[in-house]
Design a protein around this motif. Structure first.
Motif, PDB file in Angstrom:
ATOM      1  N   GLU A 261       0.848  -1.186   0.000  1.00 50.54           N
ATOM      2  CA  GLU A 261       0.000   0.000   0.000  1.00 50.54           C
ATOM      3  C   GLU A 261       0.887   1.240   0.000  1.00 50.54           C
ATOM      4  OE1 GLU A 261      -3.274   0.238  -0.201  1.00 50.54           O
ATOM      5  OE2 GLU A 261      -3.671  -1.931  -0.138  1.00 50.54           O
ATOM      6  N   ARG A 262       0.365   2.336  -0.566  1.00 50.72           N
ATOM      7  CA  ARG A 262       1.146   3.562  -0.664  1.00 50.72           C
ATOM      8  C   ARG A 262       1.059   4.442   0.585  1.00 50.72           C
ATOM      9  NH1 ARG A 262       5.533   4.469  -3.768  1.00 50.72           N
ATOM     10  NH2 ARG A 262       5.239   3.596  -5.831  1.00 50.72           N
ATOM     11  N   ARG A 263      -0.135   4.582   1.150  1.00 53.45           N
ATOM     12  CA  ARG A 263      -0.284   5.559   2.233  1.00 53.45           C
ATOM     13  C   ARG A 263       0.351   5.059   3.516  1.00 53.45           C
ATOM     14  NH1 ARG A 263      -6.312   7.046   2.978  1.00 53.45           N
ATOM     15  NH2 ARG A 263      -6.231   7.115   0.690  1.00 53.45           N
ATOM     16  N   PRO A 264       0.742   5.961   4.404  1.00 55.98           N
ATOM     17  CA  PRO A 264       1.466   5.555   5.618  1.00 55.98           C
ATOM     18  C   PRO A 264       0.552   4.966   6.682  1.00 55.98           C
ATOM     19  CG  PRO A 264       1.178   7.932   5.584  1.00 55.98           C
ATOM     20  CD  PRO A 264       0.680   7.425   4.259  1.00 55.98           C
ATOM     21  N   ALA A 312      15.368   0.869   8.958  1.00 55.13           N
ATOM     22  CA  ALA A 312      15.947   0.336   7.728  1.00 55.13           C
ATOM     23  C   ALA A 312      16.600   1.447   6.914  1.00 55.13           C
ATOM     24  CB  ALA A 312      14.875  -0.361   6.900  1.00 55.13           C
ATOM     25  N   GLY A 313      16.927   2.567   7.564  1.00 56.54           N
ATOM     26  CA  GLY A 313      17.570   3.672   6.865  1.00 56.54           C
ATOM     27  C   GLY A 313      16.562   4.639   6.285  1.00 56.54           C
ATOM     28  N   PRO A 314      17.043   5.684   5.639  1.00 58.42           N
ATOM     29  CA  PRO A 314      16.133   6.696   5.096  1.00 58.42           C
ATOM     30  C   PRO A 314      15.499   6.267   3.779  1.00 58.42           C
ATOM     31  CG  PRO A 314      18.406   7.292   4.622  1.00 58.42           C
ATOM     32  CD  PRO A 314      18.462   6.052   5.479  1.00 58.42           C
ATOM     33  N   TRP A 315      14.295   6.773   3.525  1.00 59.92           N
ATOM     34  CA  TRP A 315      13.706   6.638   2.202  1.00 59.92           C
ATOM     35  C   TRP A 315      14.483   7.510   1.226  1.00 59.92           C
ATOM     36  CZ3 TRP A 315      10.445   2.783   1.770  1.00 59.92           C
ATOM     37  CH2 TRP A 315       9.627   2.426   2.842  1.00 59.92           C
ATOM     38  N   LEU A 316      14.570   7.092  -0.022  1.00 53.73           N
ATOM     39  CA  LEU A 316      15.321   7.870  -1.006  1.00 53.73           C
ATOM     40  C   LEU A 316      14.695   9.233  -1.242  1.00 53.73           C
ATOM     41  CD1 LEU A 316      16.293   5.182  -3.673  1.00 53.73           C
ATOM     42  CD2 LEU A 316      17.615   6.028  -1.728  1.00 53.73           C
ATOM     43  N   VAL A 317      13.373   9.314  -1.128  1.00 55.11           N
ATOM     44  CA  VAL A 317      12.701  10.584  -1.383  1.00 55.11           C
ATOM     45  C   VAL A 317      13.146  11.661  -0.399  1.00 55.11           C
ATOM     46  CG1 VAL A 317      10.694  10.145   0.095  1.00 55.11           C
ATOM     47  CG2 VAL A 317      10.450  11.585  -1.947  1.00 55.11           C
ATOM     48  N   SER A 318      13.666  11.244   0.748  1.00 53.22           N
ATOM     49  CA  SER A 318      14.114  12.206   1.752  1.00 53.22           C
ATOM     50  C   SER A 318      15.577  12.593   1.593  1.00 53.22           C
ATOM     51  CB  SER A 318      13.894  11.635   3.161  1.00 53.22           C
ATOM     52  OG  SER A 318      14.759  10.531   3.397  1.00 53.22           O
ATOM     53  N   VAL A 333      17.073   1.216  -9.036  1.00 56.02           N
ATOM     54  CA  VAL A 333      16.214   0.798 -10.142  1.00 56.02           C
ATOM     55  C   VAL A 333      14.801   0.518  -9.644  1.00 56.02           C
ATOM     56  CG1 VAL A 333      15.814  -1.015 -11.847  1.00 56.02           C
ATOM     57  CG2 VAL A 333      18.122  -0.097 -11.527  1.00 56.02           C
ATOM     58  N   LYS A 334      14.700  -0.204  -8.539  1.00 51.00           N
ATOM     59  CA  LYS A 334      13.383  -0.533  -7.983  1.00 51.00           C
ATOM     60  C   LYS A 334      12.621   0.736  -7.611  1.00 51.00           C
ATOM     61  CE  LYS A 334      11.150  -3.202  -4.312  1.00 51.00           C
ATOM     62  NZ  LYS A 334      10.406  -2.068  -3.719  1.00 51.00           N
ATOM     63  N   ALA A 335      13.323   1.698  -6.982  1.00 49.53           N
ATOM     64  CA  ALA A 335      12.672   2.945  -6.593  1.00 49.53           C
ATOM     65  C   ALA A 335      12.204   3.721  -7.814  1.00 49.53           C
ATOM     66  CB  ALA A 335      13.636   3.788  -5.763  1.00 49.53           C
ATOM     67  N   SER A 336      13.009   3.728  -8.855  1.00 50.85           N
ATOM     68  CA  SER A 336      12.633   4.460 -10.062  1.00 50.85           C
ATOM     69  C   SER A 336      11.403   3.850 -10.727  1.00 50.85           C
ATOM     70  CB  SER A 336      13.806   4.465 -11.049  1.00 50.85           C
ATOM     71  OG  SER A 336      14.932   5.125 -10.489  1.00 50.85           O
ATOM     72  N   LEU A 337      11.341   2.516 -10.744  1.00 54.49           N
ATOM     73  CA  LEU A 337      10.211   1.846 -11.388  1.00 54.49           C
ATOM     74  C   LEU A 337       8.911   2.048 -10.612  1.00 54.49           C
ATOM     75  CD1 LEU A 337      11.904  -1.534 -12.423  1.00 54.49           C
ATOM     76  CD2 LEU A 337      11.258   0.350 -13.928  1.00 54.49           C
ATOM     77  N   ASN A 338       9.012   2.209  -9.301  1.00 59.51           N
ATOM     78  CA  ASN A 338       7.820   2.323  -8.468  1.00 59.51           C
ATOM     79  C   ASN A 338       7.604   3.737  -7.932  1.00 59.51           C
ATOM     80  OD1 ASN A 338       6.945  -0.563  -8.316  1.00 59.51           O
ATOM     81  ND2 ASN A 338       8.975  -0.798  -7.430  1.00 59.51           N
ATOM     82  N   TRP A 339       8.296   4.713  -8.492  1.00 54.35           N
ATOM     83  CA  TRP A 339       8.257   6.072  -7.953  1.00 54.35           C
ATOM     84  C   TRP A 339       6.861   6.675  -8.096  1.00 54.35           C
ATOM     85  CZ3 TRP A 339      12.165   8.038  -5.185  1.00 54.35           C
ATOM     86  CH2 TRP A 339      12.093   9.379  -4.825  1.00 54.35           C
ATOM     87  N   ASP A 340       6.431   7.319  -7.022  1.00 51.01           N
ATOM     88  CA  ASP A 340       5.150   8.006  -7.024  1.00 51.01           C
ATOM     89  C   ASP A 340       5.403   9.505  -6.881  1.00 51.01           C
ATOM     90  OD1 ASP A 340       2.007   7.675  -6.478  1.00 51.01           O
ATOM     91  OD2 ASP A 340       2.798   9.203  -5.111  1.00 51.01           O
ATOM     92  N   ALA A 341       4.646  10.303  -7.621  1.00 53.66           N
ATOM     93  CA  ALA A 341       4.875  11.756  -7.616  1.00 53.66           C
ATOM     94  C   ALA A 341       4.731  12.368  -6.228  1.00 53.66           C
ATOM     95  CB  ALA A 341       3.911  12.429  -8.591  1.00 53.66           C
ATOM     96  N   TYR A 342       3.872  11.797  -5.397  1.00 54.99           N
ATOM     97  CA  TYR A 342       3.655  12.353  -4.058  1.00 54.99           C
ATOM     98  C   TYR A 342       4.440  11.598  -2.989  1.00 54.99           C
ATOM     99  CZ  TYR A 342       1.255  13.902   0.186  1.00 54.99           C
ATOM    100  OH  TYR A 342       0.977  14.411   1.431  1.00 54.99           O
ATOM    101  N   TYR A 343       4.389  10.265  -3.030  1.00 57.61           N
ATOM    102  CA  TYR A 343       5.007   9.450  -1.984  1.00 57.61           C
ATOM    103  C   TYR A 343       6.484   9.155  -2.247  1.00 57.61           C
ATOM    104  CZ  TYR A 343       0.199   8.513  -0.497  1.00 57.61           C
ATOM    105  OH  TYR A 343      -1.094   8.641  -0.055  1.00 57.61           O
ATOM    106  N   GLY A 344       6.948   9.317  -3.480  1.00 60.19           N
ATOM    107  CA  GLY A 344       8.312   8.920  -3.796  1.00 60.19           C
ATOM    108  C   GLY A 344       8.435   7.406  -3.752  1.00 60.19           C
ATOM    109  N   ASP A 345       9.458   6.901  -3.031  1.00 60.60           N
ATOM    110  CA  ASP A 345       9.645   5.451  -2.915  1.00 60.60           C
ATOM    111  C   ASP A 345       9.009   4.887  -1.649  1.00 60.60           C
ATOM    112  OD1 ASP A 345      11.594   6.882  -1.415  1.00 60.60           O
ATOM    113  OD2 ASP A 345      12.869   5.106  -1.281  1.00 60.60           O
TER     114      ASP A 345
END
Length: 416
Positions: A261-264, A312-318, A333-345
Motif C-alpha cells: 500500500e502507498r499511504r502511511p 531500515a535507513g532513510p527513504w530515497l525521497v528524503s 532501479v526498484k525505486a525508479s520503477l515504483n516512484w510516485d509523484a507524491y510518496y516517492g519510494d
C-alpha cells in the motif's frame, strides 16, 4: 606482463537446524562423497555462556576435540577468535578439498555467512579463501512447525548464545530454513503434519528443493539447487523479501499475503494491529513507513510469537539526489520503477506467511492501521505530532511503569 590468477576458493557447505542429531546426519552425508578430502567442523556451544566451547574437527581418519576457554562466553567471540581463523587454516591445507560446517542448534546460517564475508581475519575476510557452495537446513517434521509458530525463548531450551541472548526458538528455526538453499526433512509424523510443514517451508524458501533424511542422496539434492540460489548471500533491509516465487494459493492451511500500500500507517493503530501477526503466523518480513517518521523506513520482522521493528535507513525521497549514488543500484532501479509523484519510494511492503491465521483478517487489520483520507489531508507537519510507540527501543507488552518512548527498534513478545 605477469598475470597471476587467484587460487580457487575451497567450497563450504553449511548445515543448520534446531535438532542436533538431524544436523549431524546431514553433515555426515555432505562429507560422505569425499571423506578424505572433507573437513567437518562443529563448535558445541552448550556451555558457551560459561566461557567454554568444545570444537570438534574431523578430517579423513583424524578427529580432534579441542576445549576452548573464552574470556567472554558468547557466539561472536567464538566466531572471531576460533571459527574464522580455523576456516582460513583449513582452506590453506593442500589436502582439504571441501569444508562442512555443522552449526550448533542456536546458530543462524545468515550470521555465519555474513561473518565469513565481512569479518576481517589477518587483513582480509575469510571469503577470500572459501566460498559458500550451499546452506542446508534440517527440519524435524514432528516439531518444527510448533517451534516456528511459538514464542519459547532460547534460554528455556538451553540454547542461548550469550547471557543476554533474547532470541526465541521460532526466530532461529525460521531463520535457518528461510536462508537455506536446500531443506532436508527428518523424523516420523503423520501425513497431514508433514504436508503442513512442507507447505510452510516451501513458502519460506520457494526455490529450495526438499528431500527426506531417510533416503537422502545429497549430491542429487545439491544438483537440484537452482543457479539463482543465494548460497550465503545476505540481503540488506531493502533487498528482495522473498527469493523465488512462492505459491500464492493456500495449501494445507499455509498461505502467503503480499501487503503493498502507498499511504502511511498511523503509528498507534499499527502498534495495536501488530498482534494479528503473532498468532497463527510463522513469518512476517518487510518495510513499513509510519506517518510520524516520514523520512525513515522501518523494518518489521516476526517469527512465531516474537516481533522486531527497527530502522531500515532513510527513504530515497528524503535524500538529496547526490546521495543516491551511495545506494545499491538495484534499490535505485526498484525505486525508479515504483516512484510516485507524491510518496516517492515510500510504501508498505510486507510478506506474511500464515499457517493458521486468515490472511483476509490480517489484511483488514493492516488496512485499518493506514491513515484515513482526513488524516492524510493533514500533511506531514501534523503527522509528526502523532503519538509514536516506535520512537524508542522497548519490549511489549509494555509494563505499566515503563515509558513507551525510547531509538529505533523494538522487540515484542506474544502471549505473555
Amino acid at each position: 606482463m605477469d598475470i597471476r590468477s587467484e587460487p580457487p576458493r575451497v567450497p563450504l557447505v553449511v548445515v543448520a537446524g534446531l535438532h542436533d542429531e538431524h544436523v549431524a546426519a546431514v553433515a555426515e552425508a555432505a562429507a560422505a562423497s569425499d571423506p578424505l578430502g572433507t573437513a567437518v567442523v562443529h563448535h558445541d556451544l552448550r556451555e558457551v555462556t560459561g566461557g567454554v566451547v568444545r570444537r570438534h574437527l574431523r578430517h579423513g581418519d583424524s578427529e580432534r576435540l579441542t576445549v576452548l576457554e573464552l574470556a567472554h562466553g558468547c557466539v561472536s567471540c567464538t566466531l572471531r577468535e576460533d571459527f574464522l581463523p580455523l576456516l582460513r587454516g583449513l582452506a590453506a591445507a593442500p589436502d582439504v578439498r571441501r569444508i562442512v560446517v555443522r552449526l550448533d542448534p542456536s546458530l543462524e546460517p545468515e550470521a555465519i555467512c555474513w561473518a565469513i564475508e565481512h569479518v576481517v581475519v589477518d587483513s582480509a575476510p575469510v571469503a577470500r579463501d572459501v566460498e559458500v557452495a550451499a546452506v542446508l537446513a534440517a527440519v524435524d517434521l514432528p516439531s518444527w512447525l510448533a517451534d516456528a509458530s511459538g514464542d519459547e525463548p532460547l534460554h528455556e531450551r538451553g540454547l542461548a548464545g550469550s547471557p543476554d541472548d533474547e532470541r526465541t526458538v521460532a526466530q532461529v528455526g525460521v531463520g535457518q530454513v528461510e536462508f537455506a538453499d536446500a531443506v532436508v526433512l527428518a523424523g516420523a509424523t503423520d501425513r497431514w503434519q508433514a504436508l503442513r510443514t512442507e507447505a510452510v517451508v516451501h513458502r519460506l524458501t520457494p526455490s529450495a528443493p526438499l528431500a527426506g533424511l531417510d533416503r537422502l542422496d545429497l549430491p542429487a539434492l545439491l544438483d537440484r539447487v537452482p543457479a539463482h540460489a543465494r548460497r550465503g548471500e545476505v540481503d540488506g533491509a531493502h533487498g528482495p523479501l522473498l527469493r523465488g516465487q512462492p505459491p500464492l494459493e493456500e495449501e494445507a492451511g499455509a498461505s502467503v499475503l503480499l501487503f503493498e500500500e502507498r499511504r502511511p500507517f498511523h503509528p498507534e493503530r499499527l502498534h495495536d494491529a501488530l498482534d494479528v501477526l503473532l498468532d497463527g503466523v510463522v513469518r512476517t518480513r518487510g518495510r513499513a513507513w509510519v506517518a510520524s517518521q516520514p523520512e525513515t523506513a522501518l523494518w518489521l520482522e516476526s517469527a512465531g510469537g516474537g516481533l522486531r521493528v527497527g530502522h531500515a535507513g532513510p527513504w530515497l525521497v528524503s535524500q538529496p539526489p547526490e546521495r543516491w549514488a551511495e545506494v545499491d543500484p538495484e534499490r535505485q532501479v526498484k525505486a525508479s520503477l515504483n516512484w510516485d509523484a507524491y510518496y516517492g519510494d515510500r510504501m508498505q511492503e510486507l510478506v506474511v506467511i500464515a499457517h493458521e491465521a486468515d490472511p483476509r483478517e490480517v489484511r483488514e487489520a493492516l488496512l485499518g492501521a493506514l491513515l484515513t483520507d482526513a488524516e492524510l489531508a493533514l500533511g506531514e507537519a501534523a503527522w509528526r505530532e502523532f503519538p509514536d510507540p516506535f520512537g524508542e527501543w522497548h519490549e511489549d507488552p509494555c509494563a505499566e511503569d515503563e515509558p513507551e518512548q525510547a531509538p529505533a527498534s523494538r522487540e515484542r513478545g506474544g502471549n505473555q
